[in-house]
Design a protein around this motif. Structure first.
Motif, PDB file in Angstrom:
ATOM      1  N   ARG A 131      41.129  29.460  22.025  1.00  0.00           N
ATOM      2  CA  ARG A 131      41.135  28.392  21.216  1.00  0.00           C
ATOM      3  C   ARG A 131      42.194  27.744  20.826  1.00  0.00           C
ATOM      4  O   ARG A 131      42.055  26.453  21.100  1.00  0.00           O
ATOM      5  CB  ARG A 131      39.959  28.725  20.110  1.00  0.00           C
ATOM      6  N   LYS A 132      43.970  28.781  20.704  1.00  0.00           N
ATOM      7  CA  LYS A 132      44.315  28.419  20.083  1.00  0.00           C
ATOM      8  C   LYS A 132      44.807  26.953  21.506  1.00  0.00           C
ATOM      9  O   LYS A 132      45.361  26.350  21.479  1.00  0.00           O
ATOM     10  CB  LYS A 132      45.212  29.249  19.499  1.00  0.00           C
ATOM     11  N   THR A 133      44.537  27.165  22.465  1.00  0.00           N
ATOM     12  CA  THR A 133      44.927  26.664  24.040  1.00  0.00           C
ATOM     13  C   THR A 133      44.679  25.723  24.438  1.00  0.00           C
ATOM     14  O   THR A 133      44.840  24.312  24.619  1.00  0.00           O
ATOM     15  CB  THR A 133      44.920  28.094  25.166  1.00  0.00           C
ATOM     16  N   LEU A 134      43.112  26.009  24.059  1.00  0.00           N
ATOM     17  CA  LEU A 134      42.050  24.486  23.669  1.00  0.00           C
ATOM     18  C   LEU A 134      41.935  23.422  23.458  1.00  0.00           C
ATOM     19  O   LEU A 134      42.458  22.648  23.600  1.00  0.00           O
ATOM     20  CB  LEU A 134      40.833  24.782  23.849  1.00  0.00           C
ATOM     21  N   LYS A 135      43.055  24.052  21.819  1.00  0.00           N
ATOM     22  CA  LYS A 135      43.031  22.945  20.872  1.00  0.00           C
ATOM     23  C   LYS A 135      44.213  22.603  21.448  1.00  0.00           C
ATOM     24  O   LYS A 135      45.011  21.016  21.136  1.00  0.00           O
ATOM     25  CB  LYS A 135      43.295  23.374  19.498  1.00  0.00           C
ATOM     26  N   ALA A 136      45.585  23.167  21.511  1.00  0.00           N
ATOM     27  CA  ALA A 136      46.954  22.338  22.134  1.00  0.00           C
ATOM     28  C   ALA A 136      46.661  21.582  23.249  1.00  0.00           C
ATOM     29  O   ALA A 136      47.502  20.252  23.161  1.00  0.00           O
ATOM     30  CB  ALA A 136      47.589  23.502  22.817  1.00  0.00           C
ATOM     31  N   LEU A 137      46.091  21.862  24.299  1.00  0.00           N
ATOM     32  CA  LEU A 137      45.241  20.766  24.866  1.00  0.00           C
ATOM     33  C   LEU A 137      44.501  19.708  24.846  1.00  0.00           C
ATOM     34  O   LEU A 137      44.563  18.477  25.550  1.00  0.00           O
ATOM     35  CB  LEU A 137      44.992  21.619  26.416  1.00  0.00           C
ATOM     36  N   GLY A 138      44.332  19.705  23.799  1.00  0.00           N
ATOM     37  CA  GLY A 138      43.274  18.718  23.105  1.00  0.00           C
ATOM     38  C   GLY A 138      41.772  18.636  23.757  1.00  0.00           C
ATOM     39  O   GLY A 138      41.076  17.668  23.691  1.00  0.00           O
ATOM     40  N   ALA A 139      41.830  19.613  24.130  1.00  0.00           N
ATOM     41  CA  ALA A 139      39.873  20.170  24.950  1.00  0.00           C
ATOM     42  C   ALA A 139      39.092  20.461  24.155  1.00  0.00           C
ATOM     43  O   ALA A 139      37.869  20.871  24.333  1.00  0.00           O
ATOM     44  CB  ALA A 139      40.269  20.967  26.061  1.00  0.00           C
ATOM     45  N   ASP A 140      40.098  21.141  22.779  1.00  0.00           N
ATOM     46  CA  ASP A 140      38.150  22.014  22.123  1.00  0.00           C
ATOM     47  C   ASP A 140      37.228  21.651  21.863  1.00  0.00           C
ATOM     48  O   ASP A 140      36.172  22.340  21.970  1.00  0.00           O
ATOM     49  CB  ASP A 140      39.092  22.511  21.520  1.00  0.00           C
ATOM     50  N   PRO A 141      37.146  19.752  21.862  1.00  0.00           N
ATOM     51  CA  PRO A 141      35.649  19.888  21.422  1.00  0.00           C
ATOM     52  C   PRO A 141      34.877  19.551  22.577  1.00  0.00           C
ATOM     53  O   PRO A 141      33.976  19.327  22.288  1.00  0.00           O
ATOM     54  CB  PRO A 141      35.972  17.982  21.172  1.00  0.00           C
ATOM     55  N   PHE A 142      35.094  19.645  23.977  1.00  0.00           N
ATOM     56  CA  PHE A 142      34.003  19.691  24.948  1.00  0.00           C
ATOM     57  C   PHE A 142      33.572  21.189  25.640  1.00  0.00           C
ATOM     58  O   PHE A 142      32.750  20.855  26.164  1.00  0.00           O
ATOM     59  CB  PHE A 142      35.110  19.328  26.260  1.00  0.00           C
TER      60      PHE A 142
END
Length: 216
Positions: A131-142
């Motif tokens: 989740r931290k990785t997705l958030k760093a990429l801005g991709a978490d919401p998807f």
């Protein structure tokens, strides 16, 4: 990008994270090396010797299994490190925010894909690191779900993990596609299960993923 199979009307896309949703060789290397350093520390080993042990084990395992790769979590498990210990190390040592930043192009692609597909991630890191990785990429919401090393206590490739991803996607296995950067870890087993499979060399391949899927 290597396309092994794309089902008719795919409903769910099951992504690997590391090496797939981003390309950063330094970060990928550090994720492995920080665990080997901790392995050396906790087992009172010389770091050079520990690195050689892991490298030699992987090479020997590949020879005995037709050249297939072995994930680091499974290598360490084979060498006496319980998965629970690997999980604790990863949570403590891995911080994607030090290496990654928002990928607007990736996010734009994922936003469009999420309109017509369920997006799930499977990672050999703990869910929190994923989740931290997705958030760093801005991709978490998807992404509607992240399955990690601590979800089932097992490392990819394992059929239980992929079965759980299919369940979370609420789709038949035949309408799912596994997408990742390592054939033996991310693609081979899903293909055996009846999923589609797309092998990527890095995030740039994902920028054109819509063009590939729109043919189906």
């Amino acid at each position: 990008m290597t396309i092994y199979s794309i089902p008719e009307k795919p409903a769910a896309l099951i992504f690997d994270i590391d090496g797939t949703l981003y390309t950063n060789a330094r970060y990928i290397k550090e994720q492995t090396d920080c665990q080997i350093r901790r392995f050396a520390e906790t087992r009172n080993l010389d770091l050079k010797k520990a690195r050689k042990m892991v490298k030699s084990y992987r090479e020997e395992w590949a020879k005995l299994h037709g050249g297939k790769q072995r994930s680091l979590g499974n290598v360490l498990k084979d060498m006496g490190v319980p998965i629970s210990e690997s999980i604790a190390w990863r949570k403590e040592l891995i911080d994607p925010a030090h290496y990654l930043k928002t990928d607007k192009k990736l996010c734009a692609v994922l936003a469009r894909l999420a309109e017509s597909h369920k997006l799930i991630c499977i990672t050999n890191n703990p869910v929190s690191v994923g989740r931290k990785t997705l958030k760093a990429l801005g991709a978490d919401p998807f992404f509607s779900g992240v399955i990690g090393l601590d979800t089932c206590g097992i490392s990819k490739p394992d059929i239980k993990i992929f079965e759980l991803a299919v369940k979370q996607a609420a789709a038949s296995v035949e309408r799912c596609i596994s997408i990742g950067d390592r054939y033996d870890i991310d693609i081979a087993l899903p293909l055996e299960m009846g999923m589609g499979g797309i092998l990527v060399e890095g995030v740039k391949d994902l920028y054109t993923l819509e063009n590939v899927l729109c043919t189906k």
